[in-house]
Enzyme design. Structure first.
Site, PDB file in Angstrom:
ATOM      1  N   THR A 149     -41.107   8.273  30.731  1.00 23.50           N
ATOM      2  CA  THR A 149     -40.759   7.048  30.808  1.00 23.50           C
ATOM      3  C   THR A 149     -41.483   5.948  30.305  1.00 23.50           C
ATOM      4  O   THR A 149     -42.872   5.794  30.390  1.00 23.50           O
ATOM      5  CB  THR A 149     -40.772   6.690  32.525  1.00 23.50           C
TER       6      THR A 149
ATOM      7  N   LYS B 190     -37.168   7.907  28.989  1.00 20.50           N
ATOM      8  CA  LYS B 190     -36.422   7.141  30.011  1.00 20.50           C
ATOM      9  C   LYS B 190     -36.993   5.592  29.697  1.00 20.50           C
ATOM     10  O   LYS B 190     -38.256   5.501  29.819  1.00 20.50           O
ATOM     11  CB  LYS B 190     -36.515   7.688  31.370  1.00 20.50           C
TER      12      LYS B 190
ATOM     13  N   LYS C 119     -37.094   1.896  31.182  1.00 22.13           N
ATOM     14  CA  LYS C 119     -36.970   1.133  32.169  1.00 22.13           C
ATOM     15  C   LYS C 119     -36.590  -0.351  31.549  1.00 22.13           C
ATOM     16  O   LYS C 119     -37.191  -0.665  30.607  1.00 22.13           O
ATOM     17  CB  LYS C 119     -38.372   0.581  32.910  1.00 22.13           C
TER      18      LYS C 119
ATOM     19  N   ASP D  19     -32.672   3.146  32.888  1.00 19.18           N
ATOM     20  CA  ASP D  19     -33.010   2.951  34.473  1.00 19.18           C
ATOM     21  C   ASP D  19     -33.080   1.413  34.529  1.00 19.18           C
ATOM     22  O   ASP D  19     -34.288   0.876  34.187  1.00 19.18           O
ATOM     23  CB  ASP D  19     -34.026   3.713  34.644  1.00 19.18           C
TER      24      ASP D  19
ATOM     25  N   GLU E 106     -29.106   4.707  34.992  1.00 20.55           N
ATOM     26  CA  GLU E 106     -29.487   5.030  36.297  1.00 20.55           C
ATOM     27  C   GLU E 106     -29.599   3.797  37.074  1.00 20.55           C
ATOM     28  O   GLU E 106     -29.988   2.912  36.641  1.00 20.55           O
ATOM     29  CB  GLU E 106     -30.511   5.588  36.193  1.00 20.55           C
TER      30      GLU E 106
ATOM     31  N   ASP F  89     -29.582   6.519  42.205  1.00 20.73           N
ATOM     32  CA  ASP F  89     -30.901   6.811  42.547  1.00 20.73           C
ATOM     33  C   ASP F  89     -31.314   6.106  43.895  1.00 20.73           C
ATOM     34  O   ASP F  89     -31.153   6.752  44.945  1.00 20.73           O
ATOM     35  CB  ASP F  89     -31.972   6.257  41.418  1.00 20.73           C
TER      36      ASP F  89
ATOM     37  N   SER G  58     -39.133  11.370  40.241  1.00 16.12           N
ATOM     38  CA  SER G  58     -40.391  11.374  41.005  1.00 16.12           C
ATOM     39  C   SER G  58     -40.952   9.928  41.054  1.00 16.12           C
ATOM     40  O   SER G  58     -40.415   8.967  40.130  1.00 16.12           O
ATOM     41  CB  SER G  58     -41.592  12.185  40.421  1.00 16.12           C
TER      42      SER G  58
ATOM     43  N   ASP H  97     -37.411  14.238  35.700  1.00 17.21           N
ATOM     44  CA  ASP H  97     -38.284  13.214  35.463  1.00 17.21           C
ATOM     45  C   ASP H  97     -39.486  13.090  36.219  1.00 17.21           C
ATOM     46  O   ASP H  97     -39.386  12.664  37.400  1.00 17.21           O
ATOM     47  CB  ASP H  97     -37.380  11.882  35.709  1.00 17.21           C
TER      48      ASP H  97
ATOM     49  N   ASP I 127     -42.979  13.144  35.028  1.00 20.63           N
ATOM     50  CA  ASP I 127     -43.889  12.669  33.954  1.00 20.63           C
ATOM     51  C   ASP I 127     -45.183  11.984  34.556  1.00 20.63           C
ATOM     52  O   ASP I 127     -46.089  11.858  33.410  1.00 20.63           O
ATOM     53  CB  ASP I 127     -43.096  11.821  32.984  1.00 20.63           C
TER      54      ASP I 127
END
Length: 352
Positions: free
Chosen positions: A139, A164, A166, A195, A223, A248, A300, A325, A327
């Site tokens: 991420t 991923k 953000k 996300d 997401e 999520d 997580s 996910d 990481d």
């Protein structure tokens, strides 16, 4: 013999591991792994360990509140109970208090590990899966565009095939361009997962997704782009967005999953043990999703290896889980307890 399987003690301590760099989302900033660790001991000496990472912006609790719930509420209820009364024991943890998923997860993971150790099994074996590796994404947290792109290139150079991102803390046009620029910098074979942590609305999501789709960007899913409660918007996006939509924050419990799936409000579900309160509820959610033809991701928080290893075991035991996910273990220099649970090879976590 039965009395030897009674829970004789439950100990709680704290773990803190600084991150290599701050982890920033649209909701919060994290500078270290902060975990509450639980160790259960049976009368015969067999032990098992679990942990949790509370988050006031996501799960609505803190390190202090999670520790207090475990020590003052859950512990008195399970001391003396027998591991052979497995379903009753799990129900006791679940019903000990409303909400407080991370505290329940730490205790439940410790109980599952105790049971695995008692039988001489690994946790993946206990859950019906196999050991081996779990390929996780990495991420990229929110920052200046040039820094996010540099971080992405660095992780690709280290072997990560999925990133991923953000988003949602800046202007929409900035985020649209950032994803495009980062995709080109990372290369055409790198999968992106986006996300927003509820920061957008349906119109903004469609505007961005349609642009990225026209550019041919390799995006696995978007997401939780909108507010967790706005299932109408999630359902609209699931029907019309050119990329799959993952729920999520909209799904913390089995009942949430029922509502989201009945509404057709996602293409995938992100299952996190910190949200579900542990492995038992997570399994119920995955089984329901699988019955409806919806695949899942095992996600997580910024967690320590005790709970990450449990999430890896859950992933290995469930073929319906197609994304990982997990990481956080790559975000610290070294979790001191890593060798007891797993090792890291490239973008893989090899669970024991």
């Amino acid at each position: 013999m039965a009395e030897q399987l009674a829970i004789e003690d439950l100990q709680v301590d704290l773990k803190q591991i600084p991150l290599k760099q701050p982890f920033v989302t649209a909701l919060h900033r994290v500078d270290a792994v902060n975990a509450v660790r639980v160790t259960v001991r049976l009368a015969n000496g067999v032990t098992g360990t679990g942990s949790c990472t509370p988050n006031e912006k996501v799960t609505g609790d803190t390190i202090a509140s999670a520790r207090a719930v475990i020590e003052e509420t859950i512990k008195p209820l399970i001391l003396g109970k027998n591991l052979t009364d497995w379903k009753e024991l799990l129900a006791t943890v679940k019903n000990s208090i409303v909400h407080n998923g991370p505290a329940k997860a730490a205790v439940e993971i410790a109980l599952y590990n105790t049971r695995a150790n008692l039988f001489g099994l690994t946790l993946p074996q206990l859950l019906g899966g196999k050991g081996g590796s779990v390929e996780t994404d990495y991420t990229i947290s929110i920052g200046k565009a040039e820094q996010m792109i540099a971080d992405a290139q660095k992780m690709v150079d280290q072997g990560f095939k999925s990133l991923k991102l953000k988003l949602g803390a800046g202007h929409l046009k900035r985020d649209i361009k950032l994803v495009e620029d980062l995709a080109y910098a990372a290369g055409p074979m790198v999968h992106l997962r986006l996300d927003m942590n509820q920061a957008w609305d349906a119109r903004q999501t469609m505007q961005a997704a349609e642009y990225w789709h026209k550019q041919g960007l390799l995006i696995d899913f978007i997401e939780q782009p909108v507010a967790a409660w706005d299932l109408d918007a999630m359902a609209y996006l699931t029907r019309h967005c050119p990329y799959p939509i993952m729920a999520d924050e909209s799904v913390e419990s089995y009942q949430d999953a029922q509502r989201v799936l009945a509404k057709g409000a996602c293409d995938y579900i992100n299952i996190k043990l910190m949200k579900t309160g542990g492995l038992t509820e997570a399994q119920k959610i995955n089984d329901l999703a699988e019955s409806r033809g919806v695949q899942t991701m095992v996600g997580s928080m910024v967690e320590s290896i005790e709970s990450l290893a449990a999430a890896c075991a859950f992933y290995r035991a469930n073929p319906n889980a197609v994304f990982a996910d997990l990481d956080a273990i790559f975000m610290v220099d070294q979790d001191p307890d890593l060798n007891s649970y797993a090792e890291c090879v490239g973008d893989n976590i090899v669970v024991r």
